[in-house]
Design a protein around this motif. Structure first.
Motif, PDB file in Angstrom:
ATOM      1  N   ALA A  81       0.835  -1.201   0.000  1.00 42.64           N
ATOM      2  CA  ALA A  81       0.000   0.000   0.000  1.00 42.64           C
ATOM      3  C   ALA A  81       0.872   1.254   0.000  1.00 42.64           C
ATOM      4  N   LEU A  82       1.890   1.265   0.858  1.00 43.77           N
ATOM      5  CA  LEU A  82       2.817   2.404   0.884  1.00 43.77           C
ATOM      6  C   LEU A  82       3.574   2.522  -0.436  1.00 43.77           C
ATOM      7  N   THR A  83       3.984   1.399  -0.976  1.00 44.18           N
ATOM      8  CA  THR A  83       4.719   1.408  -2.244  1.00 44.18           C
ATOM      9  C   THR A  83       3.889   2.042  -3.341  1.00 44.18           C
ATOM     10  N   PHE A  84       2.665   1.572  -3.522  1.00 46.87           N
ATOM     11  CA  PHE A  84       1.840   2.096  -4.609  1.00 46.87           C
ATOM     12  C   PHE A  84       1.382   3.526  -4.360  1.00 46.87           C
ATOM     13  N   TYR A  85       1.215   3.884  -3.106  1.00 44.65           N
ATOM     14  CA  TYR A  85       0.777   5.246  -2.806  1.00 44.65           C
ATOM     15  C   TYR A  85       1.907   6.254  -3.002  1.00 44.65           C
ATOM     16  N   PHE A  86       3.101   5.933  -2.489  1.00 47.41           N
ATOM     17  CA  PHE A  86       4.185   6.904  -2.498  1.00 47.41           C
ATOM     18  C   PHE A  86       5.129   6.794  -3.694  1.00 47.41           C
ATOM     19  N   ALA A  87       5.076   5.730  -4.453  1.00 40.92           N
ATOM     20  CA  ALA A  87       5.959   5.609  -5.617  1.00 40.92           C
ATOM     21  C   ALA A  87       5.610   6.644  -6.675  1.00 40.92           C
ATOM     22  N   GLY A  88       4.370   7.010  -6.742  1.00 47.68           N
ATOM     23  CA  GLY A  88       3.976   8.061  -7.671  1.00 47.68           C
ATOM     24  C   GLY A  88       3.523   7.550  -9.026  1.00 47.68           C
ATOM     25  N   SER A  89       4.154   6.507  -9.511  1.00 44.58           N
ATOM     26  CA  SER A  89       3.776   5.978 -10.817  1.00 44.58           C
ATOM     27  C   SER A  89       4.261   4.546 -10.965  1.00 44.58           C
ATOM     28  N   ILE A  90       3.651   3.875 -11.897  1.00 47.73           N
ATOM     29  CA  ILE A  90       4.059   2.499 -12.214  1.00 47.73           C
ATOM     30  C   ILE A  90       5.498   2.502 -12.723  1.00 47.73           C
ATOM     31  N   GLU A  91       5.869   3.531 -13.458  1.00 47.52           N
ATOM     32  CA  GLU A  91       7.236   3.626 -13.989  1.00 47.52           C
ATOM     33  C   GLU A  91       8.266   3.663 -12.862  1.00 47.52           C
ATOM     34  N   ASN A  92       7.955   4.384 -11.793  1.00 45.52           N
ATOM     35  CA  ASN A  92       8.867   4.424 -10.641  1.00 45.52           C
ATOM     36  C   ASN A  92       8.989   3.054  -9.982  1.00 45.52           C
ATOM     37  N   ILE A  93       7.880   2.360  -9.875  1.00 46.59           N
ATOM     38  CA  ILE A  93       7.934   1.015  -9.302  1.00 46.59           C
ATOM     39  C   ILE A  93       8.794   0.112 -10.169  1.00 46.59           C
ATOM     40  N   LEU A  94       8.568   0.171 -11.475  1.00 46.19           N
ATOM     41  CA  LEU A  94       9.356  -0.669 -12.388  1.00 46.19           C
ATOM     42  C   LEU A  94      10.845  -0.307 -12.350  1.00 46.19           C
ATOM     43  N   ALA A  95      11.139   0.953 -12.126  1.00 49.10           N
ATOM     44  CA  ALA A  95      12.536   1.396 -12.138  1.00 49.10           C
ATOM     45  C   ALA A  95      13.245   1.185 -10.796  1.00 49.10           C
ATOM     46  N   TYR A  96      12.532   1.330  -9.691  1.00 51.33           N
ATOM     47  CA  TYR A  96      13.210   1.379  -8.399  1.00 51.33           C
ATOM     48  C   TYR A  96      12.812   0.315  -7.381  1.00 51.33           C
ATOM     49  N   GLU A  97      11.782  -0.459  -7.655  1.00 48.85           N
ATOM     50  CA  GLU A  97      11.342  -1.470  -6.684  1.00 48.85           C
ATOM     51  C   GLU A  97      12.382  -2.567  -6.570  1.00 48.85           C
ATOM     52  N   PHE A  98      12.661  -2.972  -5.330  1.00 48.37           N
ATOM     53  CA  PHE A  98      13.675  -3.990  -5.056  1.00 48.37           C
ATOM     54  C   PHE A  98      13.153  -5.402  -5.334  1.00 48.37           C
ATOM     55  N   SER A  99      11.883  -5.645  -5.096  1.00 47.12           N
ATOM     56  CA  SER A  99      11.315  -6.985  -5.228  1.00 47.12           C
ATOM     57  C   SER A  99      11.086  -7.359  -6.690  1.00 47.12           C
ATOM     58  N   PRO A 100      11.823  -8.345  -7.190  1.00 50.10           N
ATOM     59  CA  PRO A 100      11.616  -8.750  -8.587  1.00 50.10           C
ATOM     60  C   PRO A 100      10.238  -9.375  -8.816  1.00 50.10           C
ATOM     61  N   THR A 101       9.667  -9.995  -7.776  1.00 45.37           N
ATOM     62  CA  THR A 101       8.341 -10.585  -7.960  1.00 45.37           C
ATOM     63  C   THR A 101       7.260  -9.507  -8.070  1.00 45.37           C
ATOM     64  N   LEU A 102       7.407  -8.418  -7.315  1.00 47.15           N
ATOM     65  CA  LEU A 102       6.449  -7.326  -7.439  1.00 47.15           C
ATOM     66  C   LEU A 102       6.591  -6.653  -8.798  1.00 47.15           C
ATOM     67  N   VAL A 103       7.809  -6.463  -9.246  1.00 49.09           N
ATOM     68  CA  VAL A 103       8.028  -5.875 -10.570  1.00 49.09           C
ATOM     69  C   VAL A 103       7.373  -6.754 -11.646  1.00 49.09           C
ATOM     70  N   PHE A 104       7.552  -8.061 -11.526  1.00 47.63           N
ATOM     71  CA  PHE A 104       6.918  -8.995 -12.463  1.00 47.63           C
ATOM     72  C   PHE A 104       5.396  -8.838 -12.433  1.00 47.63           C
ATOM     73  N   ALA A 105       4.831  -8.755 -11.224  1.00 47.68           N
ATOM     74  CA  ALA A 105       3.384  -8.611 -11.089  1.00 47.68           C
ATOM     75  C   ALA A 105       2.898  -7.306 -11.707  1.00 47.68           C
ATOM     76  N   VAL A 106       3.645  -6.232 -11.521  1.00 48.95           N
ATOM     77  CA  VAL A 106       3.271  -4.940 -12.098  1.00 48.95           C
ATOM     78  C   VAL A 106       3.349  -5.005 -13.623  1.00 48.95           C
TER      79      VAL A 106
END
Length: 144
Positions: free
Chosen positions: A31-56
């Motif tokens: 919830a914090l990740t999706f709220y504060f990341a700002g965009s899907i692009e930020n999650i794809l670029a900076y998220e540490f979890s490869p499984t979450l990146v895959f899910a996104v």
């Protein structure tokens, strides 16, 4: 004060309840990740979890989150149920609580946005793994 201590003790000994903290921490993390990341692009670029990146990337975030919550609860429950009455039960609880804290701090890393903070979260995660492997090795040698 005595009642609080008793409540904490009863939670500690309840192998059904401790894994709920882990499941809840995953929900808080994402919830914090999706709220504060700002965009899907930020999650794809900076998220540490490869499984979450895959899910996104594959647009399966909700099933992934549901699976993760259920999986974490089931594994935490199973481990603590097996360890109940063993001398290493407290270490199992410690690992689950440490993983819970790690998830919440991982979600908060999107607020802090400091490399040192992210590295600290990573080190907490590695600490959980090191403790688990060390205790497993200890038990193998002790019972072997």
């Amino acid at each position: 004060m005595h009642q609080i201590s008793q409540n904490i003790r009863s939670i500690y000994h309840n192998y059904r309840m401790i894994p709920l903290f882990l499941s809840l921490s995953v929900v808080i993390d994402y919830a914090l990740t999706f709220y504060f990341a700002g965009s899907i692009e930020n999650i794809l670029a900076y998220e540490f979890s490869p499984t979450l990146v895959f899910a996104v990337r594959n647009d399966i975030v909700l099933p992934y989150l549901a699976f993760t919550v259920v999986f974490y609860y089931a594994m935490g429950y199973t481990v603590l149920k097996l360890l109940k009455g063993e001398e290493i039960y407290p270490i199992g609880v410690l690992i689950i609580l440490l993983m819970s804290i790690t998830h919440v701090l991982g979600g908060m890393s999107w607020i802090v946005l400091k490399e040192a903070f992210s590295n600290m979260v990573f080190m907490l995660s590695m600490t959980s793994i090191i403790i688990a492997l060390s205790v497993f090795g200890y038990e193998v040698f002790r019972r072997g």
